[in-house]
Design a protein around this motif. Structure first.
Motif, PDB file in Angstrom:
ATOM      1  N   ARG A 234      10.428  51.172  31.354  1.00  0.00           N
ATOM      2  CA  ARG A 234       9.693  50.927  32.552  1.00  0.00           C
ATOM      3  C   ARG A 234       8.442  49.902  32.463  1.00  0.00           C
ATOM      4  NH1 ARG A 234       6.963  56.402  34.002  1.00  0.00           N
ATOM      5  NH2 ARG A 234       5.386  55.280  32.518  1.00  0.00           N
ATOM      6  N   ASN A 235       7.635  50.196  31.321  1.00  0.00           N
ATOM      7  CA  ASN A 235       6.414  49.258  31.417  1.00  0.00           C
ATOM      8  C   ASN A 235       6.855  47.664  31.363  1.00  0.00           C
ATOM      9  OD1 ASN A 235       4.633  51.591  31.452  1.00  0.00           O
ATOM     10  ND2 ASN A 235       4.474  51.641  29.566  1.00  0.00           N
ATOM     11  N   ALA A 236       7.967  47.687  30.420  1.00  0.00           N
ATOM     12  CA  ALA A 236       8.451  46.217  30.128  1.00  0.00           C
ATOM     13  C   ALA A 236       9.031  45.529  31.698  1.00  0.00           C
ATOM     14  CB  ALA A 236       9.431  46.273  29.038  1.00  0.00           C
ATOM     15  N   GLU A 237       9.812  46.426  32.068  1.00  0.00           N
ATOM     16  CA  GLU A 237      10.513  46.026  33.613  1.00  0.00           C
ATOM     17  C   GLU A 237       9.347  45.877  34.440  1.00  0.00           C
ATOM     18  OE1 GLU A 237      15.053  47.822  33.407  1.00  0.00           O
ATOM     19  OE2 GLU A 237      13.363  49.000  34.410  1.00  0.00           O
ATOM     20  N   SER A 238       8.462  46.444  34.512  1.00  0.00           N
ATOM     21  CA  SER A 238       7.278  46.593  35.464  1.00  0.00           C
ATOM     22  C   SER A 238       6.644  45.185  35.426  1.00  0.00           C
ATOM     23  CB  SER A 238       6.196  47.761  35.305  1.00  0.00           C
ATOM     24  OG  SER A 238       6.934  49.079  35.723  1.00  0.00           O
ATOM     25  N   ARG A 239       6.459  44.822  34.000  1.00  0.00           N
ATOM     26  CA  ARG A 239       5.744  43.520  33.742  1.00  0.00           C
ATOM     27  C   ARG A 239       6.661  42.525  34.215  1.00  0.00           C
ATOM     28  NH1 ARG A 239       4.251  46.072  28.997  1.00  0.00           N
ATOM     29  NH2 ARG A 239       5.920  45.218  27.857  1.00  0.00           N
ATOM     30  N   GLU A 240       7.942  42.414  33.774  1.00  0.00           N
ATOM     31  CA  GLU A 240       8.868  41.327  34.398  1.00  0.00           C
ATOM     32  C   GLU A 240       9.024  41.397  35.933  1.00  0.00           C
ATOM     33  OE1 GLU A 240      13.636  40.448  34.045  1.00  0.00           O
ATOM     34  OE2 GLU A 240      12.813  42.052  33.319  1.00  0.00           O
ATOM     35  N   GLU A 241       8.988  42.583  36.718  1.00  0.00           N
ATOM     36  CA  GLU A 241       8.887  42.494  38.121  1.00  0.00           C
ATOM     37  C   GLU A 241       7.890  41.949  38.640  1.00  0.00           C
ATOM     38  OE1 GLU A 241      11.717  42.904  40.020  1.00  0.00           O
ATOM     39  OE2 GLU A 241      12.835  43.092  38.246  1.00  0.00           O
ATOM     40  N   TYR A 242       6.631  42.160  38.156  1.00  0.00           N
ATOM     41  CA  TYR A 242       5.575  42.003  38.501  1.00  0.00           C
ATOM     42  C   TYR A 242       5.270  40.183  38.442  1.00  0.00           C
ATOM     43  CZ  TYR A 242       0.275  40.659  38.248  1.00  0.00           C
ATOM     44  OH  TYR A 242      -0.826  40.047  38.524  1.00  0.00           O
ATOM     45  N   GLY A 243       5.936  39.867  37.270  1.00  0.00           N
ATOM     46  CA  GLY A 243       5.707  38.361  37.166  1.00  0.00           C
ATOM     47  C   GLY A 243       6.696  37.733  38.144  1.00  0.00           C
ATOM     48  N   ALA A 245       7.426  38.758  41.157  1.00  0.00           N
ATOM     49  CA  ALA A 245       6.887  38.843  42.478  1.00  0.00           C
ATOM     50  C   ALA A 245       5.645  37.898  42.499  1.00  0.00           C
ATOM     51  CB  ALA A 245       6.391  40.440  42.748  1.00  0.00           C
ATOM     52  N   LEU A 246       5.102  37.748  41.578  1.00  0.00           N
ATOM     53  CA  LEU A 246       3.772  36.765  41.623  1.00  0.00           C
ATOM     54  C   LEU A 246       4.407  35.527  41.998  1.00  0.00           C
ATOM     55  CD1 LEU A 246       0.574  36.029  41.252  1.00  0.00           C
ATOM     56  CD2 LEU A 246       1.316  36.130  38.668  1.00  0.00           C
ATOM     57  N   VAL A 247       5.457  34.820  41.257  1.00  0.00           N
ATOM     58  CA  VAL A 247       5.952  33.904  41.261  1.00  0.00           C
ATOM     59  C   VAL A 247       6.478  33.570  42.802  1.00  0.00           C
ATOM     60  CG1 VAL A 247       8.092  32.167  40.878  1.00  0.00           C
ATOM     61  CG2 VAL A 247       6.587  33.432  38.882  1.00  0.00           C
ATOM     62  N   VAL A 300      15.809  30.363  41.056  1.00  0.00           N
ATOM     63  CA  VAL A 300      16.771  29.916  40.087  1.00  0.00           C
ATOM     64  C   VAL A 300      16.352  29.813  38.921  1.00  0.00           C
ATOM     65  CG1 VAL A 300      18.734  28.589  39.584  1.00  0.00           C
ATOM     66  CG2 VAL A 300      18.485  29.401  41.733  1.00  0.00           C
ATOM     67  N   TYR A 301      15.439  28.731  38.644  1.00  0.00           N
ATOM     68  CA  TYR A 301      14.920  28.468  37.338  1.00  0.00           C
ATOM     69  C   TYR A 301      14.197  29.654  36.598  1.00  0.00           C
ATOM     70  CZ  TYR A 301      11.732  26.477  33.772  1.00  0.00           C
ATOM     71  OH  TYR A 301      10.850  26.405  32.596  1.00  0.00           O
ATOM     72  N   ASN A 302      13.594  30.571  37.468  1.00  0.00           N
ATOM     73  CA  ASN A 302      12.914  31.557  36.771  1.00  0.00           C
ATOM     74  C   ASN A 302      14.005  32.680  36.430  1.00  0.00           C
ATOM     75  OD1 ASN A 302      10.226  30.876  37.238  1.00  0.00           O
ATOM     76  ND2 ASN A 302      10.359  31.691  39.264  1.00  0.00           N
TER      77      ASN A 302
END
Length: 593
Positions: A234-243, A245-247, A300-302
């Motif tokens: 969950r923590n790893a996926e949250s960091r990924e989704e946060y990143g 969303a920030l982009v 798409v690049y992300n």
């Protein structure tokens, strides 16, 4: 198998290059058509705003509507033809990736599967097949989006050289911002893929050992372990989704602000008569569509970076070099009889002390050898080296004088039939499990093998008989029944070397006695190596080897070892309850030895 994600994917791109190029061409053609839609819309708005009730004005309006419609229709229909090609390619691509990865994974040694959880391996295979198909799709998306922008710039330059450099600079700025932010998302995605595989591996491991969890009442313990893994996931996926969303947030903000500035700049050019009203409407419409495309390119690049992270994570686990490999031009003999020899063999497990030091032994073709010794003395390692589950560190293990390292592994294993203590059956029918010993065997041959192994009677007691499914790892059957199926499988295989690892340990006295004659017939003219503790099995051996800390400290027949009164005598005396006919080699009660 390639360890580099880009090279791994490129291998499959080359296989379907013409299909993929066709898809890309159709998508680009569709995008070109759609790019001219704003132009006809701009002419339409101009015609409507200055409309006069004349035939020419009405025809101009109809022409603009028809032109916009046709371009929009082609811009939608042509790419759909590309998607039809994709529907043809994607399933084939996915199956080829799974096939290739399955082939490669099965080349790994027994040690590899001992260290990696099967659930983790399965999840990594799925990550690769889904990753390759998604990555190729995203690369095609980004390619035609780039073409769309380039063509748009050409069109824009034909309208206004004032706007072209401004738009180009803006596009590079927005794309560059997305690329920079995307690098961090790649690292987070790789970590997320690793945690996902770990959590899935724990789930599969728990399900595969459900009976143990139940018997030890450790459901709460397993649940807590899973929750810990899920928390990390969950923590790893949250960091990924946060990143991600920030982009998106940064890019959306950049697009909105830049669109307002672009319109103001275009209005200034219109005021200075550098743009006509039609051109003003056209360039703003073009900017709206192209800005969305620029945004999609970075998005798409992300996604590509995210998928690359998952693929790299999977390849780190799967694309390791197999420890045991066939030599070039490896031999593929089919032996009728087989001798086995250990010539000055040294062996040690990785990270452990050397077990065998200069071990020498000759087993003649047709000789029956029993192995005895305490746990960890080297019995199981001895038979694993014969099957080349591990390579020796020094010396050689030979079959009929040929180093097992010179034999193709498949050929070597076809010459060996093994009956393990812990029998593993497939979740298939009894007929299929027995036929696994010889996959091309006829049904009647399978039944004959089952009868020889004393399995036919209990098989027929099931309502579906030989078509009964045995469940995961054979849970439908008792331990003795599973071993009889394994014996039937070995009978059907009819290999010159038989390896028994407590082959009758799970049989009751009646069942063991019932199949002993069949086992004796099976062992005729075959080289037999048995790890066995039952007296009934040991007494059938021509020679018994007593192992102690990797050394053969005693060897001889059952009666000769009893007369010697060494380690074998003490083990036998302890297991038989102290009753030993030493001088005569008299039989004692059949007990585990």
């Amino acid at each position: 198998m390639e360890k580099n994600a880009a090279k791994f994917v490129w291998h499959y791109v080359k296989i379907f290059k013409w299909f993929l190029l066709g898809m890309l061409g159709l998508l680009i053609a569709g995008q070109i058509c759609r790019q001219f839609v704003p132009y006809y819309l701009a002419r339409l708005y101009e015609a409507v705003s200055g409309y006069q009730d004349t035939a020419d004005a009405w025809q101009n309006i109809l022409a603009c509507i028809f032109g916009a419609f046709m371009l929009q229709f082609l811009g939608t229909a042509v790419p759909n033809l590309g998607f039809v090609l994709g529907a043809k390619v994607t399933p084939r691509l996915r199956t080829i990736v799974i096939r290739d990865v399955f082939d490669y994974v099965n080349r790994h040694s027994i040690a590899y599967f001992s260290e990696e959880m099967s659930g983790n391996i399965s999840n990594k295979v799925q990550q690769l097949q889904s990753g390759v198909t998604e990555l190729i799709r995203h690369c095609i998306d980004s390619s035609y989006a780039v073409f769309y922008v380039l063509i748009g710039l050409v069109i824009l330059s034909s309208v206004s050289l004032w706007l072209t450099p401004v738009f180009a600079l803006w596009a590079l700025s927005v794309a560059g911002l997305g690329f920079v932010l995307g690098r961090k998302v790649h690292d987070w995605s790789k970590a997320s893929g690793t945690e996902q595989s770990r959590a899935n591996g724990m789930i599969v491991d728990s399900l595969a050992n459900y009976s143990e969890i139940k018997s030890f009442a450790n459901f709460r313990f397993e649940r807590l372990n899973l929750l810990k893994a899920l928390r990390l996931l969950r923590n790893a996926e949250s960091r990924e989704e946060y990143g991600r969303a920030l982009v998106v947030l940064v890019q959306h903000a950049a697009v909105v602000v830049s669109f307002a500035l672009f319109m103001l700049y275009a209005a200034w050019l219109f005021r200075g008569r550098h743009l006509t009203s039609t051109e003003f409407i056209f360039v703003n419409g073009l900017f709206m569509t192209m800005s969305g495309t620029i945004f999609s390119i970075t998005w798409v690049y992300n996604n590509i970076l995210r998928i690359f992270g998952r693929i790299n994570s999977a390849l780190e686990t799967l694309a390791v070099e197999p420890e045991i490999k066939d030599r070039p031009n490896a031999l593929k003999p089919r032996f009728k009889k087989a001798s086995v020899s250990f010539e000055n063999v040294d062996f040690a497990y990785v990270g452990k002390k050397k077990l065998f030091r200069g071990l020498n032994l000759e087993i003649k073709a047709g000789e029956k050898i029993g192995l005895v010794g305490a746990s960890g003395s080297g019995k199981s390692t001895f038979i694993k080296l014969i099957a080349r589950y591990f390579d020796v560190n020094g010396g050689a293990v030979k079959i009929n004088g040929v180093d097992v390292r010179d034999l193709a592994q498949d050929s070597l294993h076809k010459n060996i039939a093994a009956i393990p203590q812990d029998v593993c059956l497939f979740n298939r029918t009894l007929m299929e499990n027995i036929r696994y010993g010889k996959t091309g065997a006829a049904d009647e041959d399978v039944v004959k093998a089952a009868k020889k192994a004393a399995a036919d009677e209990f098989i027929k007691s099931f309502p579906d008989g030989y078509q009964t499914k045995v469940g995961e790892r054979g849970v439908v059957l008792s331990g003795g029944e599973r071993q009889r199926i394994a014996i039937a499988r070995a009978i059907l295989k009819n290999a010159p070397i038989l390896i028994f690892d407590e082959a009758t340990s799970a049989l009751d006295s009646r069942s063991e006695k019932h199949i002993q004659k069949s086992l004796n017939n099976l062992m005729k003219n075959k080289t037999v190596i048995a790890i066995a503790h039952r007296l009934s099995t040991l007494r059938e051996m021509d020679r018994i080897l007593v192992f102690d800390k990797g050394r053969i400290v005693e060897q001889g027949s059952h009666a000769a070892l009893l007369r010697k009164k060494g380690i074998y005598y003490r083990l036998y005396n302890m297991q038989a309850g102290g009753f030993v006919g030493v001088a005569s080699g008299a039989s004692a009660p059949s007990r585990a030895l």
